[in-house]
Design a protein around this motif. Structure first.
Motif, short mmCIF file in Angstrom:
data_model
loop_
_atom_site.label_atom_id
_atom_site.label_comp_id
_atom_site.label_asym_id
_atom_site.label_seq_id
_atom_site.Cartn_x
_atom_site.Cartn_y
_atom_site.Cartn_z
N HIS A 77 -8.75 -19.09 24.70
CA HIS A 77 -7.59 -18.62 23.96
C HIS A 77 -7.77 -18.96 22.49
N VAL A 78 -7.78 -17.94 21.65
CA VAL A 78 -7.93 -18.14 20.22
C VAL A 78 -6.65 -17.69 19.53
N ASP A 79 -6.07 -18.60 18.77
CA ASP A 79 -4.85 -18.28 18.01
C ASP A 79 -4.80 -19.24 16.84
N GLU A 80 -4.37 -18.75 15.69
CA GLU A 80 -4.33 -19.60 14.49
C GLU A 80 -3.37 -20.78 14.64
N GLU A 81 -2.43 -20.70 15.59
CA GLU A 81 -1.46 -21.77 15.77
C GLU A 81 -1.89 -22.85 16.77
N ILE A 82 -3.05 -22.66 17.42
CA ILE A 82 -3.51 -23.67 18.38
C ILE A 82 -4.91 -24.15 18.00
N SER A 83 -5.23 -25.35 18.41
CA SER A 83 -6.54 -25.91 18.08
C SER A 83 -7.60 -25.45 19.08
N ASP A 84 -8.84 -25.62 18.71
CA ASP A 84 -9.95 -25.30 19.62
C ASP A 84 -9.84 -26.12 20.90
N MET A 85 -9.27 -27.32 20.79
CA MET A 85 -9.14 -28.18 21.97
C MET A 85 -8.20 -27.56 23.01
N SER A 86 -7.31 -26.67 22.57
CA SER A 86 -6.34 -26.04 23.47
C SER A 86 -6.84 -24.71 24.04
N SER A 87 -8.02 -24.28 23.62
CA SER A 87 -8.47 -22.93 23.97
C SER A 87 -8.71 -22.70 25.46
N GLN A 88 -8.96 -23.77 26.21
CA GLN A 88 -9.22 -23.61 27.64
C GLN A 88 -8.11 -24.17 28.52
N GLU A 89 -6.93 -24.38 27.95
CA GLU A 89 -5.85 -25.02 28.70
C GLU A 89 -5.37 -24.23 29.91
N TRP A 90 -5.55 -22.92 29.92
CA TRP A 90 -5.11 -22.14 31.08
C TRP A 90 -6.06 -22.31 32.27
N LEU A 91 -7.27 -22.77 32.05
CA LEU A 91 -8.26 -22.90 33.12
C LEU A 91 -7.69 -23.74 34.26
N ASN A 123 3.87 -23.51 22.99
CA ASN A 123 4.81 -22.71 22.20
C ASN A 123 4.32 -21.28 22.01
N VAL A 124 3.04 -21.13 21.68
CA VAL A 124 2.46 -19.80 21.50
C VAL A 124 2.48 -19.03 22.82
N CYS A 125 2.10 -19.70 23.91
CA CYS A 125 2.05 -19.03 25.22
C CYS A 125 3.44 -18.68 25.73
#
Length: 152
Positions: A77-91, A123-125
């Motif tokens: 998940h890439v979004d300007e409001e989240i960090s790279d550390m959060s990119s795989q949180e849905w896994l 918040n973004v999700c």
């Protein structure tokens, strides 16, 4: 323990069409999906181009016209409001869908197990799901025209 994301809508459509929306017709209200969930084990991926956001899901439970469980097996998940550390949180999270009848109307309920306020992307999700379910899915099921993400 934090509460998972949940959203329930009531719509003027058939249970069959609502079930089809959460197994086959994601491109009509969420975004382009490269497959459908017709049997347990089926996988499909949604891409949110032009950014490289991608989620891949596997059907782990399908009860026709009532219940669908999809496990996220790939997440970026890439979004300007989240960090790279959060990119795989849905896994490893699951989308648990229920459809049924509620006083003569069809209801659709999503519980995104694992998506909770402790996650960096929450918040973004949450805002994304709220839009796609309350607006796009409702409009698709009531009027036949959703507002899915269009990849460019």
């Amino acid at each position: 323990m934090s509460k998972n994301y949940e959203k329930k809508i009531e719509v003027n459509t058939t249970i069959e069409k609502a079930y089809r929306a959460i197994t086959e017709d994601y491109d009509k209200w969420w975004g382009p999906m490269d497959g459908a969930f017709l049997k347990v084990g089926d996988e499909a991926q949604i891409n949110f181009r032009p950014n490289p956001t991608v989620w891949r899901f596997r059907a782990i439970e399908l009860k026709p016209h009532s219940h669908v469980v999809l496990e996220c097996v790939k997440a970026h998940h890439v979004d300007e409001e989240i960090s790279d550390m959060s990119s795989q949180e849905w896994l490893g999270t699951t989308l648990e869908w229920e459809v049924g009848d509620s006083n003569g109307q069809t209801f659709v309920k999503l519980t995104h197990k694992g998506l909770n306020p402790e996650l960096g992307c929450f918040n973004v999700c949450q805002a994304g799901w709220d839009h796609f379910i309350e607006n796009s899915l409702v409009n698709y099921l009531n009027e036949g025209l959703g507002s899915p993400h269009i990849s460019r």
